[in-house]
Enzyme design. Sequence first.
Site, mmCIF file in Angstrom:
data_model
loop_
_atom_site.group_PDB
_atom_site.id
_atom_site.type_symbol
_atom_site.label_atom_id
_atom_site.label_comp_id
_atom_site.label_asym_id
_atom_site.label_seq_id
_atom_site.Cartn_x
_atom_site.Cartn_y
_atom_site.Cartn_z
ATOM 1 C CE1 TYR A 184 -4.319 -1.084 -0.312
ATOM 2 C CE2 TYR A 184 -3.343 -2.974 0.783
ATOM 3 C CZ TYR A 184 -4.370 -2.417 0.041
ATOM 4 O OH TYR A 184 -5.430 -3.171 -0.349
ATOM 5 C CD GLN A 230 -15.787 0.837 -8.669
ATOM 6 O OE1 GLN A 230 -15.607 -0.356 -8.484
ATOM 7 N NE2 GLN A 230 -16.095 1.327 -9.848
ATOM 8 C CB VAL A 277 -7.952 4.060 -2.854
ATOM 9 C CG1 VAL A 277 -9.198 3.293 -2.440
ATOM 10 C CG2 VAL A 277 -7.000 3.125 -3.608
ATOM 11 C CG HIS A 302 -13.736 0.533 -3.394
ATOM 12 N ND1 HIS A 302 -13.564 0.069 -4.677
ATOM 13 C CD2 HIS A 302 -14.933 0.020 -2.994
ATOM 14 C CE1 HIS A 302 -14.599 -0.674 -5.033
ATOM 15 N NE2 HIS A 302 -15.451 -0.709 -4.046
ATOM 16 C CB THR A 313 -15.793 0.817 -13.155
ATOM 17 O OG1 THR A 313 -15.802 -0.309 -12.274
ATOM 18 C CG2 THR A 313 -17.217 1.181 -13.531
#
Length: 285
Positions: free
Chosen positions: A80, A115, A117, A135, A220
């Site tokens: 991350y 969605q 991030v 999200h 998406t």
Amino acid sequence: MNTQSTAPARSKLFRQITDRLGQSGKLVVLTGAGVSAESGIPTFRGDDGFWTMGSRNYRPEELATWSTFAADPELVWPWYLYRLGRCREALPNAGHHALVEMDKLLGDRFLLVTQNVDGLHRLAGSPDARTFHIHGDLERMRCGRDCTQRTWPVPDGLRTFQRGDSIEARDGEYLHCPDCGAVARPHVLWFDESYDETWFRFYSSMAAAKSADVLLIVGTSGATNLPTQMVALARQNGALIVELNLERSAFTAHAEDSGGGLLIGPAGDSLPALLDTLSAPPEAT
Ligand code: OAD
């Protein structure tokens, strides 16, 4: 089949949007990784998917889970933090900017549900009040033990991670909850977790889908739960559904059934073109 890529077809589809919106209609936009692709951020399910780490390939469902994190936070955190560094290098593209202008044009008749991030909608200027990050947000973390509902920014002192970097002793101090000392976690929704209202605006997003006169779906593949429910609800309530994508997705049939359709092309081209149509005086459209 209502799949369009030519300029006249595009104009027709955009005119349907303006007609349906009229003076008081509500536009809800649902974005996915495709809107950030032209900013250099790989999509999830494309060939350059985000989930290869070092010599090991991880499926998103393997790595992005609470159970993997609980078993080995030091496996999940570097990934991350690497993604965060990569997103921080990226800049919003013409698609993000067009959505900001649509927000300004339509005010409370506009809502963005993303969605993503990566923070690029915020960086472009989309206001938090009308942007739901369903999200989560890579720039924030929260207590891994849920001792508090608050989230906090990734601390400034934390170094930038390169692909394959591991957590070191010097990183540890930044990766704990300041309230209870438990390990902190990225503020993202994982595959073995559920949407909720507090962090991920589940009910607000469903309410927005229900109230939408036009649902615009951008970039998406349609593989996640809340977007799938939103699209079904919007369809059930008679919204016009228009999709902007490079290819068909799980949502294309809904768009076609609604009387809208899929416009094939990069979001960085299609969104500014739609903005032009929305901004044009009624007699010129
Ligand atoms: P995907 O990678 O599944 O899909 C990206 C979509 O964007 C594909 O349909 C592409 O065709 C399209 N696309 C790519 N480039 C584009 C461009 N320039 N213009 C328009 N469309 C383009 O990504 P998402 O659907 O966003 O969830 O993935 C949804 C969720 O799955 C992610 O938020 C993430 C992931 O697991 C969590 O992390 C919870």
